[in-house]
Scaffold this motif. Sequence first.
Motif, mmCIF file in Angstrom:
data_model
loop_
_atom_site.group_PDB
_atom_site.id
_atom_site.type_symbol
_atom_site.label_atom_id
_atom_site.label_comp_id
_atom_site.label_asym_id
_atom_site.label_seq_id
_atom_site.Cartn_x
_atom_site.Cartn_y
_atom_site.Cartn_z
ATOM 1 N N HIS A 190 0.816 -1.212 0.000
ATOM 2 C CA HIS A 190 0.000 0.000 0.000
ATOM 3 C C HIS A 190 0.854 1.268 0.000
ATOM 4 C CE1 HIS A 190 -3.780 -2.141 0.681
ATOM 5 N NE2 HIS A 190 -3.160 -2.864 1.586
ATOM 6 N N ASP A 191 0.745 2.038 -1.069
ATOM 7 C CA ASP A 191 1.355 3.365 -1.159
ATOM 8 C C ASP A 191 2.866 3.345 -0.947
ATOM 9 O OD1 ASP A 191 -1.234 4.373 -1.518
ATOM 10 O OD2 ASP A 191 -1.527 4.663 0.633
ATOM 11 N N SER B 49 -3.932 4.060 -2.732
ATOM 12 C CA SER B 49 -5.199 4.391 -2.084
ATOM 13 C C SER B 49 -5.793 5.633 -2.724
ATOM 14 C CB SER B 49 -4.971 4.645 -0.589
ATOM 15 O OG SER B 49 -4.268 3.586 0.011
ATOM 16 N N ARG C 42 -9.857 7.787 -3.653
ATOM 17 C CA ARG C 42 -11.223 8.010 -3.168
ATOM 18 C C ARG C 42 -12.109 8.422 -4.331
ATOM 19 N NH1 ARG C 42 -13.805 6.458 1.570
ATOM 20 N NH2 ARG C 42 -15.507 7.866 2.049
ATOM 21 N N ASP D 283 -13.398 4.310 -0.549
ATOM 22 C CA ASP D 283 -11.980 4.078 -0.778
ATOM 23 C C ASP D 283 -11.836 3.094 -1.929
ATOM 24 O OD1 ASP D 283 -11.218 5.771 1.238
ATOM 25 O OD2 ASP D 283 -10.834 4.190 2.711
ATOM 26 N N HIS E 141 -8.989 1.227 -4.553
ATOM 27 C CA HIS E 141 -7.575 0.907 -4.685
ATOM 28 C C HIS E 141 -7.211 0.646 -6.144
ATOM 29 C CE1 HIS E 141 -7.210 -0.492 -0.207
ATOM 30 N NE2 HIS E 141 -7.472 0.794 -0.346
ATOM 31 N N ARG F 95 -2.002 8.884 4.930
ATOM 32 C CA ARG F 95 -2.329 7.644 5.621
ATOM 33 C C ARG F 95 -1.982 7.751 7.103
ATOM 34 N NH1 ARG F 95 -2.675 1.956 4.611
ATOM 35 N NH2 ARG F 95 -2.846 2.374 2.384
ATOM 36 N N GLY G 32 -1.127 0.403 8.431
ATOM 37 C CA GLY G 32 -2.520 0.361 7.999
ATOM 38 C C GLY G 32 -3.445 -0.112 9.102
ATOM 39 N N SER H 230 -11.888 8.703 7.002
ATOM 40 C CA SER H 230 -11.496 8.947 5.613
ATOM 41 C C SER H 230 -10.788 10.290 5.536
ATOM 42 C CB SER H 230 -12.723 8.948 4.691
ATOM 43 O OG SER H 230 -12.341 9.242 3.364
ATOM 44 N N ARG I 228 -8.048 12.086 -0.495
ATOM 45 C CA ARG I 228 -7.147 11.259 -1.283
ATOM 46 C C ARG I 228 -7.308 11.597 -2.753
ATOM 47 N NH1 ARG I 228 -7.753 5.587 2.079
ATOM 48 N NH2 ARG I 228 -5.765 5.749 3.160
#
Length: 289
Positions: free
Chosen positions: A43-44, A70, A72, A77, A79, A103, A141, A175, A178
């Motif tokens: 992730h990211d 990630s 929006r 959310d 991906h 994040r 995460g 949230s 993003r």
Amino acid sequence: MNQPNGRCDLHTHSQASDGMQSPAANVELAKQKGLAAMALTDHDTVAGVAEALRTGEELGIEVVAGVEISTRAGGKDIHVLGYYVDIEDKTFLERLRNLREAREERNHRIIAKLQELGFAINWQEVIEGLGRPLEPDESIGRPHMADVLVSKGYATDMRDAFDRYLAEGKPGFVSVPRVAPEEACRWIREAGGAAVIAHPGLYGDDELVREIIQNSKPDGIEVFHADHDLAEERKYADLALEFGLIQTGGSDYHGVRQGVVFHGDLGSKSVAVGVLQSLQIAARRNRES
């Protein structure tokens, strides 16, 4: 490709984000499972890719440099997976760093929400729960926070922690602003990779998925995923055919937490290695455009 009839798992996570194993251990497991190839899609971050690539060369298994970004859209959310990205592209690395900062802000806000719910949990406990120092460019995460909730008896296991507190719409969900999926797809293309919409079945909104495809122009869609049933696989395969997208798949392997494999065991969902050629062609086209 050494195994033209082999299989590949194109969605795995390591300790560089919220997986339980080192990148090398993931590659070793893929080799044990008899896979011809695997992708590391943390992730990211691409912090674990170099280690995975080295291990792949040592073991004779192809490793694809990947990432899961990630984003929006539509209040959800979303991906986006990237394959064959240039892990030394400075612009791309800076963009991922900005995502990790967002994040981290989200993580601290989740902790605050959980504290408001009366849970005795703090950020230091989350870091200590790693059992090792947090390395540069790694990302934390929700699974890490779920581990603490379970260890303190607030949840029975990872799934319970998400279902009751951490999933979207639950009391501990947060949230933060993003990027949109179309921006993530552009970043991946500009980093020389191929962009793929991850696990569309998890969003519960096929019209939104269709809209994202139309706006983002991804190269592929993840048809096969540990949380997709057969009907969903058929539905997203049809959607891929409609839009001319590459059909990818993977386990979304995060390792074993509290004795449960999350999402699926490595190799439990896979695609033919021929899919890699399609992704390579798309990535090459993106580099040249």
